[in-house]
Design a protein around this motif. Structure first.
Motif, short mmCIF file in Angstrom:
data_model
loop_
_atom_site.label_atom_id
_atom_site.label_comp_id
_atom_site.label_asym_id
_atom_site.label_seq_id
_atom_site.Cartn_x
_atom_site.Cartn_y
_atom_site.Cartn_z
N ARG A 136 -2.94 -3.56 2.42
CA ARG A 136 -3.63 -4.58 3.20
C ARG A 136 -2.91 -5.93 3.13
NH1 ARG A 136 -6.54 -0.47 2.97
NH2 ARG A 136 -8.47 -0.19 4.16
N ALA A 137 -2.43 -6.28 1.96
CA ALA A 137 -1.67 -7.53 1.84
C ALA A 137 -0.35 -7.44 2.60
CB ALA A 137 -1.42 -7.84 0.37
N LEU A 138 0.31 -6.29 2.55
CA LEU A 138 1.57 -6.14 3.28
C LEU A 138 1.35 -6.17 4.78
CD1 LEU A 138 3.19 -3.35 1.08
CD2 LEU A 138 3.86 -5.74 1.20
N LEU A 139 0.28 -5.53 5.27
CA LEU A 139 0.01 -5.55 6.71
C LEU A 139 -0.34 -6.96 7.18
CD1 LEU A 139 -0.30 -4.00 9.33
CD2 LEU A 139 -2.68 -3.53 8.71
N HIS A 140 -0.97 -7.77 6.31
CA HIS A 140 -1.25 -9.15 6.67
C HIS A 140 0.05 -9.90 6.97
CE1 HIS A 140 -1.93 -13.46 5.67
NE2 HIS A 140 -3.02 -13.27 6.38
N GLY A 141 1.06 -9.70 6.14
CA GLY A 141 2.34 -10.35 6.39
C GLY A 141 3.06 -9.78 7.60
N LEU A 142 3.02 -8.45 7.78
CA LEU A 142 3.71 -7.83 8.91
C LEU A 142 3.05 -8.20 10.23
CD1 LEU A 142 4.29 -4.32 7.33
CD2 LEU A 142 6.06 -5.96 7.94
N SER A 143 1.72 -8.31 10.27
CA SER A 143 1.04 -8.67 11.51
C SER A 143 1.37 -10.09 11.95
CB SER A 143 -0.48 -8.51 11.33
OG SER A 143 -0.96 -9.38 10.32
N HIS A 144 1.71 -10.97 10.99
CA HIS A 144 2.18 -12.30 11.36
C HIS A 144 3.67 -12.29 11.70
CE1 HIS A 144 -1.63 -13.47 9.50
NE2 HIS A 144 -1.49 -14.65 10.06
N ALA A 145 4.42 -11.39 11.07
CA ALA A 145 5.86 -11.34 11.33
C ALA A 145 6.17 -10.90 12.75
CB ALA A 145 6.54 -10.40 10.33
N VAL A 146 5.35 -10.04 13.35
CA VAL A 146 5.63 -9.60 14.73
C VAL A 146 5.43 -10.72 15.73
CG1 VAL A 146 5.06 -7.19 14.26
CG2 VAL A 146 3.26 -8.75 14.99
N PHE A 147 4.77 -11.80 15.32
CA PHE A 147 4.62 -12.97 16.18
C PHE A 147 5.61 -14.08 15.81
CE2 PHE A 147 0.38 -11.01 16.42
CZ PHE A 147 0.27 -10.89 17.81
N GLY A 148 6.60 -13.75 14.96
CA GLY A 148 7.60 -14.73 14.58
C GLY A 148 7.20 -15.61 13.44
#
Length: 501
Positions: free
Chosen positions: A75-87
């Motif tokens: 869940r913590a990793l997906l939080h970072g990845l979901s922001h990374a796809v928006f730059g």
């Protein structure tokens, strides 16, 4: 989620292409993602190792708990990845601040209980965390998202789960190769993994704790790729189901059309202000103007690679033959055909049963071979006779005195420490070879003998390890043991092997 703000190129992809997209996403944001991964995984792992592994002396349970808490890390990793796809690149502090909300609102408890062994956990995770659905709607949504990407999701889980252990055992092999000769960590790792009695319990628990810490580090390295691959599969399914690529294409065309209309309106306004007397022209209805522009807009849409393809589908079907009246066959022919039809059914049934029996026999043979290779069962065969010498020492029973411990004590009393320890060591090798059937080889060194005794699970391996160290000290380092240590070795020999030779 607004697809027009994504920093990714949305297009139809296969499952494995989507997994590769997730790996590329981790590579593009490696610093922030791996910093988040280790910041979230290592503190709970160290706490578990300290409390459960060291304080409660249950390192196996500590390793299991580190593995079981993977949904929390995801869940913590997906939080970072979901922001990374928006730059964006959220830091470790932002992730820690968002972690309590992720725990409360992302269905963590079901993920740790009845959905813990779900092989498509990373693909279904965005439904719980990003969409915030609950109940039956969430179950239906998870099923729809995981549809048609099950093979890629299972392959991603299988590769990541096995690669963690590949890296871990590769690191152990590297450390083993860098250690000096006659120094090995495998003699502690192997008993700790198999749960058998170890040589030094205190050293073994530290080795097990180090093994757990190494596993936590490997989880921190591999888990971002697993979560990113599942997130990319989720984006692929959203693109397939909601046609995000087509929607973005139409939005781009609409934006370009709005810009052109604004420019045209500006030019008309400038012309009206500059002309001395505006000409009275009939304004054309907007509907007719839009109809005239429609063919051009449609042609631009059809230029996209998703359109303009034709596909032929061919299928073979049996052609229905017209029914024809046939003459009845004679009775003897019918009986003959019926007999062979019944015999054929019996033969087919017998072959089917024989085939299943053959498969069961082959499976039993393979299972027995596997269990024998793993050491669960041992083959019943006569072991070869023990060698007369091991490491240059005579281990024949007739070459030893009747009471080895007493003879060694007398040699120690006269100051002959090397002969005394050599006698104890030869006697131990003789007992282990002739009575415990440990397969020593003629060219084995002291370290090889200790490894064989450890793997065989002999009850005297703790004493044999102590005796081996004392014998190596006096034989190679010329370091004589103290009187207490010598007396302890003689007493321990009698307890481990009895009084006689």
């Amino acid at each position: 989620m607004r697809p027009e703000q994504l920093a990714l190129v949305l297009r139809p992809r296969s499952g494995m292409e989507a997994v590769d997209l997730g790996i590329r996403l981790v590579q593009a944001h490696a610093r922030s993602i791996f910093a988040t991964s280790f910041a979230v995984i290592l503190p709970p792992a160290l706490l578990i190792i300290a409390v459960v592994g060291y304080a409660l002396e249950m390192p196996s349970l500590a390793g299991t708990l580190i593995w079981w808490l993977k949904p929390l890390y995801d869940r913590a990793l997906l939080h970072g990845l979901s922001h990374a796809v928006f730059g964006e690149q959220p830091g470790v502090r932002q992730t820690w601040r968002a972690l309590p909300g992720l725990i409360r609102h992302s269905a963590l408890l079901p993920a740790l209980l009845w959905r813990r062994l779900d092989p498509l956990r990373s693909t279904r995770l965005p439904v719980d965390q990003l969409e915030g659905l609950k109940g039956r709607v969430a179950r239906d949504r998870r099923r729809i998202v995981a549809n048609r990407v099950g093979g890629a999701g299972f392959g991603l889980m299988f590769c990541c789960a096995n690669f963690e252990y590949v890296l871990l055992f590769g690191a152990i092999a590297l450390i083993e190769n860098l250690l000096p000769e006659r120094v090995s960590i495998l003699e502690h790792i192997w008993p700790a993994m198999t749960g058998s009695e170890v040589i030094d319990p205190q050293q073994a628990i530290w080795v097990a704790l180090a093994f757990n810490l190494g596993y936590a580090c490997m989880v921190g390295l591999i888990e971002p790729f697993y979560v990113a691959g599942g997130f990319a599969l989720y984006l692929k399914r959203r693109t397939d189901l909601e046609a995000w690529d087509v929607e973005l294409l139409f939005r781009r065309l609409a934006s370009e059309g709005a810009k052109r209309l604004a420019m045209l309106a500006l030019l008309v306004a400038c012309g009206v202000t500059l002309l001395p007397a505006p000409a009275a022209e009939a304004s054309e209805p907007r509907r007719e103007a839009a109809i005239r522009r429609a063919p051009k807009a449609i042609a631009e849409v059809l230029k996209a690679p998703e359109f303009g393809k034709s596909r032929k589908h061919q299928q073979l079907q049996f052609r229905a033959e017209p029914e024809t009246k046939t003459q009845d066959a004679p009775g003897w022919l019918k009986r003959w055909l019926e007999f062979w039809r019944g015999a054929g059914r019996w033969m087919a049934e017998g072959l089917r049963i024989a085939g299943w029996i053959g498969i069961a026999i082959v499976a039993a043979i393979l299972l027995r071979v596997l269990l024998r290779q793993l050491g669960v069962i041992r083959a019943r065969r006569t072991p070869p006779p023990p060698p007369a010498e091991v490491a240059g020492l005579d281990i024949r029973p007739e070459s030893l005195p009747d009471d080895v411990a007493e003879a060694a004590r007398q040699l120690l009393a006269s100051g002959r420490h090397r002969e005394a320890l050599g006698l104890l060591y030869r006697g131990a090798l003789s007992r282990l070879a002739h009575q415990s059937q440990i397969p020593f080889a003629r060219g084995d060194t002291e370290g090889d003998c200790l490894m064989r005794v450890t793997r065989a699970g002999s009850g005297a391996r703790a004493y044999f390890a102590q005796l081996t160290r004392s014998w190596q000290g006096v034989a190679y380092a010329h370091t004589a043991p103290t009187g207490e240590d010598s007396e302890r070795l003689c007493t321990g020999w009698r307890e481990a092997f009895g009084g006689g030779s």
